[in-house]
Design an enzyme around this catalytic site. Structure first.
Site, PDB file in Angstrom:
ATOM      1  N   LYS A 192       1.185  -1.108   0.009  1.00 24.07           N
ATOM      2  CA  LYS A 192      -0.180   0.376  -0.203  1.00 24.07           C
ATOM      3  C   LYS A 192       0.730   0.617   0.123  1.00 24.07           C
ATOM      4  CE  LYS A 192      -4.735  -1.252   0.110  1.00 24.07           C
ATOM      5  NZ  LYS A 192      -5.530  -0.457  -0.798  1.00 24.07           N
ATOM      6  N   ASP A 194      -8.103   0.638   7.146  1.00 23.65           N
ATOM      7  CA  ASP A 194      -7.985  -0.134   8.507  1.00 23.65           C
ATOM      8  C   ASP A 194      -6.375  -0.474   8.220  1.00 23.65           C
ATOM      9  OD1 ASP A 194      -7.244  -1.658   5.801  1.00 23.65           O
ATOM     10  OD2 ASP A 194      -9.217  -2.040   5.911  1.00 23.65           O
TER      11      ASP A 194
HETATM   12  C1  LIG Z   1      -1.821  -6.400   3.257  1.00 23.50           C
HETATM   13  C2  LIG Z   1      -3.426  -5.594   2.320  1.00 23.50           C
HETATM   14  N1  LIG Z   1      -3.378  -6.580   1.482  1.00 23.50           N
HETATM   15  C3  LIG Z   1      -4.548  -6.654   0.454  1.00 23.50           C
HETATM   16  C4  LIG Z   1      -4.897  -5.782   0.434  1.00 23.50           C
HETATM   17  C5  LIG Z   1      -6.195  -5.606  -0.457  1.00 23.50           C
HETATM   18  O1  LIG Z   1      -6.395  -4.745  -1.369  1.00 23.50           O
HETATM   19  P1  LIG Z   1      -7.290  -3.778  -2.350  1.00 23.50           P
HETATM   20  O2  LIG Z   1      -8.732  -3.570  -0.957  1.00 23.50           O
HETATM   21  O3  LIG Z   1      -7.304  -2.608  -3.466  1.00 23.50           O
HETATM   22  O4  LIG Z   1      -8.273  -5.240  -2.536  1.00 23.50           O
HETATM   23  C6  LIG Z   1      -5.391  -4.274   1.387  1.00 23.50           C
HETATM   24  C7  LIG Z   1      -6.136  -3.793   1.922  1.00 23.50           C
HETATM   25  O5  LIG Z   1      -5.994  -2.624   2.547  1.00 23.50           O
HETATM   26  C8  LIG Z   1      -4.063  -4.014   2.635  1.00 23.50           C
HETATM   27  O6  LIG Z   1      -4.032  -4.159   3.049  1.00 23.50           O
END
Ligand SMILES: Cc1ncc(COP(=O)(O)O)c(C=O)c1O
Length: 394
Positions: free
Chosen positions: A89, A117
């Site tokens: 992210k 979050d």
């Molecule tokens: C560690 C992690 N993996 C995957 C995701 C999923 O990404 P998306 O919300 O773009 O589907 C998030 C989203 O916050 C995340 O923090």
């Protein structure tokens, strides 16, 4: 680990839906509007790869685990070390902030805001700190104290609300409207926030570009990718088709069964929201609404959707940390392991494994999207400190 390492995955109740709306050919139809233009992709790579501290994250080969699971290869992209923020992210929110304010002569007069979050907000806060603007982050009731602390350490003002993630998004938009703040969201429920959410996703494409360079022409046959609002999965679908065309892998999107908005949208053939009544331990994936920017791409290009229970998360984290089959130990957080857990569950189930065409020739790509972004939670779930593990990833 239990005596049979894979027993937690064997007993898990996993749901699968094949995406009936997907395009059958991998080749882009002539009239298809791509999610990103070539210029956008080039720009995000050129910008982010010049940031101090940039280096591609490693793509590990988990060959011991692959042998045990009877597949040809498991490639694991480890995002735990990304810019010291611990997740992929870092590429998205910070890039959107830099894009929005690059031309602004007085960033100190601007306030950016977002709901999070954890990981997305951290990226926005980090980006705001680099550029010198104010940052206000909304978190929901269940976001851990450790993640709140990390946000404050990046200089963000943090507002904790009652309610879930979707409620924190609503509160963020309402405060932004009242105060003339700029919302830097990784999702959008209508066209108004689409440009920013797409810019965030263009930031993620730096990670997919690295993977394509690391694998070169040796495209995987499958990707098991975790989904929250779907921004990451859509970027993966789009970028891999662009890079590998007809050799692009089968994309399996994996979500918590407590927040299955992508799964339900695939089942209904249209974008639908779900009510998240009970928080999943996979905090980053606890989303009830699919991003409008991501959905058209997922509807066309994602092949399958799975939901997994929370019970498989800690076993998957322990499996990576213990590396019992001779692979390098990996520190992976709760939201990072959904793809791996979904893949292992599928492999333990003959029917599902055959539906997904998993076999000895499969080359599976897993994206470990975060390291121990909340070290206390990591320790409570795995029984060990992240720093004690061979190759700590943060
Ligand atoms: C560690 C992690 N993996 C995957 C995701 C999923 O990404 P998306 O919300 O773009 O589907 C998030 C989203 O916050 C995340 O923090």
């Amino acid at each position: 680990m239990p005596v049979n390492t894979f027993s937690p995955f064997t007993d898990a109740s996993v749901k699968h839906v094949r995406n009936a709306g997907r395009e059958t050919s991998r080749m882009r139809p002539a009239d298809d509007e791509p999610l990103f233009s070539k210029q956008e992709l080039d720009k995000s790579f050129a910008t982010i790869s010049r940031w101090p501290g940039y280096r591609p994250t490693p793509l590990l080969s988990l060959s011991g685990l692959a042998r045990k699971l009877n597949v040809g290869a498991i490639h694991y992209k480890d995002e735990g070390g990304r810019f010291g923020l611990g997740s992929f992210k870092a590429l998205g929110g910070a890039y959107a902030v830099s894009n929005l304010l690059a031309e602004n002569p007085d960033p100190s007069s601007v306030t950016v805001t977002s709901a999070t979050d954890g990981n997305h907000g951290l990226s926005v806060a980090w980006g705001a700190k680099q550029i010198g603007c104010r940052c206000v982050i909304f978190i929901h009731a269940e976001v851990s104290a450790g993640r709140e602390r990390s946000l404050k350490l990046q200089g963000a003002e943090v507002i904790r609300i009652d309610g879930n993630y979707d409620e924190s998004v609503r509160r963020c938009y309402s405060a932004a409207g009242d105060n003339n703040w700029i919302v830097v969201s990784d999702t959008s429920s209508d066209d108004s926030g689409s440009d920013v959410a797409r810019t965030v996703m263009a930031g993620y494409s730096v990670m997919t570009a690295e993977i394509v360079r690391q694998l070169d022409t040796n495209a995987p046959t499958h990707v098991f990718i975790q989904g929250g609002v779907g921004g990451l999965a859509a970027t993966v679908c789009e970028y891999f088709r662009l890079a590998w065309g007809s050799a692009a892998p089968r994309i399996v999107v994996v979500e918590p069964n407590r927040a299955p908005c992508l799964f339900e949208s695939a089942r209904k053939g249209e974008r639908v929201a779900v009510d998240v009544r009970e928080e999943t331990v996979m905090a980053g994936l606890s989303c009830g609404e699919v991003s409008v920017v991501a959905w058209p791409t997922l509807q066309k290009l994602a092949d399958d959707f799975l939901t997994i229970p929370d019970s498989v998360v800690a076993p998957a984290m322990c499996l990576l940390a213990e590396a019992p089959f001779g692979d390098s130990p990996v520190v992976a957080g709760e939201s990072a392991v959904a793809g791996l857990a979904g893949f292992i569950c599928a492999g333990q189930d003959d029917e599902l494994s055959s539906a997904l065409q998993l076999n000895q020739d499969s080359r599976v790509l897993i994206i470990g999207t975060e390291g121990a972004t909340d070290p206390a939670l990591y320790e409570s779930m795995t029984g060990r400190g992240a720093a004690s593990i061979g190759r700590a990833s943060i």
